[in-house]
Write a protein that holds these residues in place. Sequence first.
Motif, PDB file in Angstrom:
ATOM      1  N   ALA A  77       0.826  -1.210   0.000  1.00 35.03           N
ATOM      2  CA  ALA A  77       0.000   0.000   0.000  1.00 35.03           C
ATOM      3  C   ALA A  77       0.857   1.255   0.000  1.00 35.03           C
ATOM      4  O   ALA A  77       0.559   2.230  -0.704  1.00 35.03           O
ATOM      5  CB  ALA A  77      -0.930  -0.010   1.210  1.00 35.03           C
ATOM      6  N   GLN A  78       1.931   1.255   0.798  1.00 34.79           N
ATOM      7  CA  GLN A  78       2.807   2.418   0.833  1.00 34.79           C
ATOM      8  C   GLN A  78       3.481   2.655  -0.514  1.00 34.79           C
ATOM      9  O   GLN A  78       3.686   3.800  -0.917  1.00 34.79           O
ATOM     10  CB  GLN A  78       3.859   2.236   1.924  1.00 34.79           C
ATOM     11  CG  GLN A  78       3.333   2.361   3.338  1.00 34.79           C
ATOM     12  CD  GLN A  78       4.416   2.111   4.372  1.00 34.79           C
ATOM     13  OE1 GLN A  78       5.255   1.236   4.205  1.00 34.79           O
ATOM     14  NE2 GLN A  78       4.402   2.878   5.446  1.00 34.79           N
ATOM     15  N   LEU A  79       3.824   1.594  -1.193  1.00 34.50           N
ATOM     16  CA  LEU A  79       4.531   1.723  -2.467  1.00 34.50           C
ATOM     17  C   LEU A  79       3.627   2.168  -3.612  1.00 34.50           C
ATOM     18  O   LEU A  79       4.084   2.806  -4.553  1.00 34.50           O
ATOM     19  CB  LEU A  79       5.191   0.385  -2.832  1.00 34.50           C
ATOM     20  CG  LEU A  79       6.375  -0.042  -1.959  1.00 34.50           C
ATOM     21  CD1 LEU A  79       6.747  -1.488  -2.255  1.00 34.50           C
ATOM     22  CD2 LEU A  79       7.573   0.871  -2.197  1.00 34.50           C
ATOM     23  N   THR A  80       2.350   1.814  -3.525  1.00 36.56           N
ATOM     24  CA  THR A  80       1.451   2.066  -4.655  1.00 36.56           C
ATOM     25  C   THR A  80       0.368   3.100  -4.378  1.00 36.56           C
ATOM     26  O   THR A  80      -0.263   3.599  -5.317  1.00 36.56           O
ATOM     27  CB  THR A  80       0.756   0.760  -5.081  1.00 36.56           C
ATOM     28  OG1 THR A  80      -0.067   0.296  -3.989  1.00 36.56           O
ATOM     29  CG2 THR A  80       1.782  -0.312  -5.445  1.00 36.56           C
ATOM     30  N   GLY A  81       0.127   3.403  -3.106  1.00 38.41           N
ATOM     31  CA  GLY A  81      -0.942   4.337  -2.779  1.00 38.41           C
ATOM     32  C   GLY A  81      -2.329   3.760  -2.907  1.00 38.41           C
ATOM     33  O   GLY A  81      -3.313   4.505  -2.998  1.00 38.41           O
ATOM     34  N   ARG A  82      -2.450   2.431  -2.883  1.00 36.97           N
ATOM     35  CA  ARG A  82      -3.758   1.792  -2.984  1.00 36.97           C
ATOM     36  C   ARG A  82      -3.873   0.676  -1.965  1.00 36.97           C
ATOM     37  O   ARG A  82      -2.884   0.213  -1.403  1.00 36.97           O
ATOM     38  CB  ARG A  82      -3.994   1.221  -4.381  1.00 36.97           C
ATOM     39  CG  ARG A  82      -2.923   0.253  -4.849  1.00 36.97           C
ATOM     40  CD  ARG A  82      -3.331  -0.526  -6.090  1.00 36.97           C
ATOM     41  NE  ARG A  82      -4.333  -1.540  -5.805  1.00 36.97           N
ATOM     42  CZ  ARG A  82      -4.552  -2.594  -6.577  1.00 36.97           C
ATOM     43  NH1 ARG A  82      -3.850  -2.766  -7.696  1.00 36.97           N
ATOM     44  NH2 ARG A  82      -5.468  -3.489  -6.260  1.00 36.97           N
ATOM     45  N   THR A  83      -5.130   0.273  -1.712  1.00 36.69           N
ATOM     46  CA  THR A  83      -5.412  -0.822  -0.789  1.00 36.69           C
ATOM     47  C   THR A  83      -5.668  -2.095  -1.597  1.00 36.69           C
ATOM     48  O   THR A  83      -6.282  -2.051  -2.658  1.00 36.69           O
ATOM     49  CB  THR A  83      -6.651  -0.502   0.077  1.00 36.69           C
ATOM     50  OG1 THR A  83      -6.385   0.685   0.836  1.00 36.69           O
ATOM     51  CG2 THR A  83      -6.970  -1.649   1.018  1.00 36.69           C
ATOM     52  N   PHE A  84      -5.186  -3.212  -1.076  1.00 31.71           N
ATOM     53  CA  PHE A  84      -5.274  -4.474  -1.795  1.00 31.71           C
ATOM     54  C   PHE A  84      -6.219  -5.451  -1.099  1.00 31.71           C
ATOM     55  O   PHE A  84      -6.344  -5.458   0.129  1.00 31.71           O
ATOM     56  CB  PHE A  84      -3.890  -5.128  -1.908  1.00 31.71           C
ATOM     57  CG  PHE A  84      -2.934  -4.369  -2.772  1.00 31.71           C
ATOM     58  CD1 PHE A  84      -2.779  -4.683  -4.115  1.00 31.71           C
ATOM     59  CD2 PHE A  84      -2.192  -3.321  -2.251  1.00 31.71           C
ATOM     60  CE1 PHE A  84      -1.904  -3.977  -4.925  1.00 31.71           C
ATOM     61  CE2 PHE A  84      -1.304  -2.610  -3.046  1.00 31.71           C
ATOM     62  CZ  PHE A  84      -1.167  -2.937  -4.385  1.00 31.71           C
ATOM     63  N   ASP A  85      -6.875  -6.282  -1.906  1.00 31.77           N
ATOM     64  CA  ASP A  85      -7.643  -7.415  -1.406  1.00 31.77           C
ATOM     65  C   ASP A  85      -6.645  -8.503  -1.044  1.00 31.77           C
ATOM     66  O   ASP A  85      -5.985  -9.073  -1.910  1.00 31.77           O
ATOM     67  CB  ASP A  85      -8.606  -7.909  -2.495  1.00 31.77           C
ATOM     68  CG  ASP A  85      -9.463  -9.079  -2.037  1.00 31.77           C
ATOM     69  OD1 ASP A  85      -8.927 -10.004  -1.387  1.00 31.77           O
ATOM     70  OD2 ASP A  85     -10.661  -9.098  -2.366  1.00 31.77           O
ATOM     71  N   ARG A  86      -6.505  -8.792   0.235  1.00 31.43           N
ATOM     72  CA  ARG A  86      -5.448  -9.704   0.671  1.00 31.43           C
ATOM     73  C   ARG A  86      -5.638 -11.129   0.154  1.00 31.43           C
ATOM     74  O   ARG A  86      -4.667 -11.811  -0.169  1.00 31.43           O
ATOM     75  CB  ARG A  86      -5.352  -9.691   2.201  1.00 31.43           C
ATOM     76  CG  ARG A  86      -4.821  -8.359   2.757  1.00 31.43           C
ATOM     77  CD  ARG A  86      -4.809  -8.369   4.263  1.00 31.43           C
ATOM     78  NE  ARG A  86      -6.137  -8.584   4.794  1.00 31.43           N
ATOM     79  CZ  ARG A  86      -6.418  -9.332   5.871  1.00 31.43           C
ATOM     80  NH1 ARG A  86      -5.434  -9.911   6.537  1.00 31.43           N
ATOM     81  NH2 ARG A  86      -7.652  -9.465   6.300  1.00 31.43           N
ATOM     82  N   GLU A  87      -6.873 -11.584   0.065  1.00 33.87           N
ATOM     83  CA  GLU A  87      -7.092 -12.936  -0.457  1.00 33.87           C
ATOM     84  C   GLU A  87      -6.706 -13.008  -1.933  1.00 33.87           C
ATOM     85  O   GLU A  87      -6.143 -14.005  -2.387  1.00 33.87           O
ATOM     86  CB  GLU A  87      -8.545 -13.376  -0.274  1.00 33.87           C
ATOM     87  CG  GLU A  87      -8.766 -14.809  -0.735  1.00 33.87           C
ATOM     88  CD  GLU A  87     -10.119 -15.371  -0.342  1.00 33.87           C
ATOM     89  OE1 GLU A  87     -10.472 -16.453  -0.848  1.00 33.87           O
ATOM     90  OE2 GLU A  87     -10.828 -14.741   0.476  1.00 33.87           O
TER      91      GLU A  87
END
Length: 242
Positions: free
Chosen positions: A144-154
């Motif tokens: 998230a810090q590297l891309t500025g977005r939140t990820f779906d962990r699954e």
Amino acid sequence: MIYRLATTTSTNDEARDARYRHGDVVWAERQTAGRGQRGHVWHSPEGENLTFSLLLEPQFLPIGEQFLLSEAVALALTDMFAHYGIATRIKWTNDIYAGDRKIVGMLLEHNCSGPTLARSIVGIGINVNQAAFDPALPNPVSMAQLTGRTFDREEVLRTFLERFALRYEQLRQGDRETLQTDYRTRMYRLGERHTYRLPGQGETEGIIEGVRPTGELLVRHTDGTLGEYLFGEIEFVIGAKR
């Protein structure tokens, strides 16, 4: 199959249970005794990252070639990060770095049967959505810090498992040359002169030239000698960690 737990001591400990078979994943939101290399404790805020263990039964792999399994896992992780547009490198032996910052830690544990591996547990911690880290940690970073977005962990986990299936098949088919070549080209600090620490001997400068199939790190020192180091015999000096 993916087994998702709310809490466990350590996913590697849980994965030792005989009910888990080849390819099963134990994913825990909270580990009360998570651990990494050199006995380090692994902490991760609930609901932000991925902490899981993959159970494997690589009975075709000789004990002396177990590092090739580590290579396959590390390459699958870099393949997965590339899918999300994140450039990473493999820091010998079992870390993944983005620049000079750690985004993944791993702990591989093996049981043997005669001359080959019987069961292997691959414990992996991926910094996914964590936005802030303990200042005492030397150099962590998250997706998230590297891309500025939140990820779906699954989704991230399943993407890794897809990439790992391909790398594991290379290993099973005996395509060691591809694994070793790809691992070498993705090594952190490959071909660069840096400072390293030899426990009990002090610091030295050298250039990483590669790694043996058996896991020894190859470092060319300033006096021209080639050092071959196993885990624990050489340490990276990185920024504040100096």
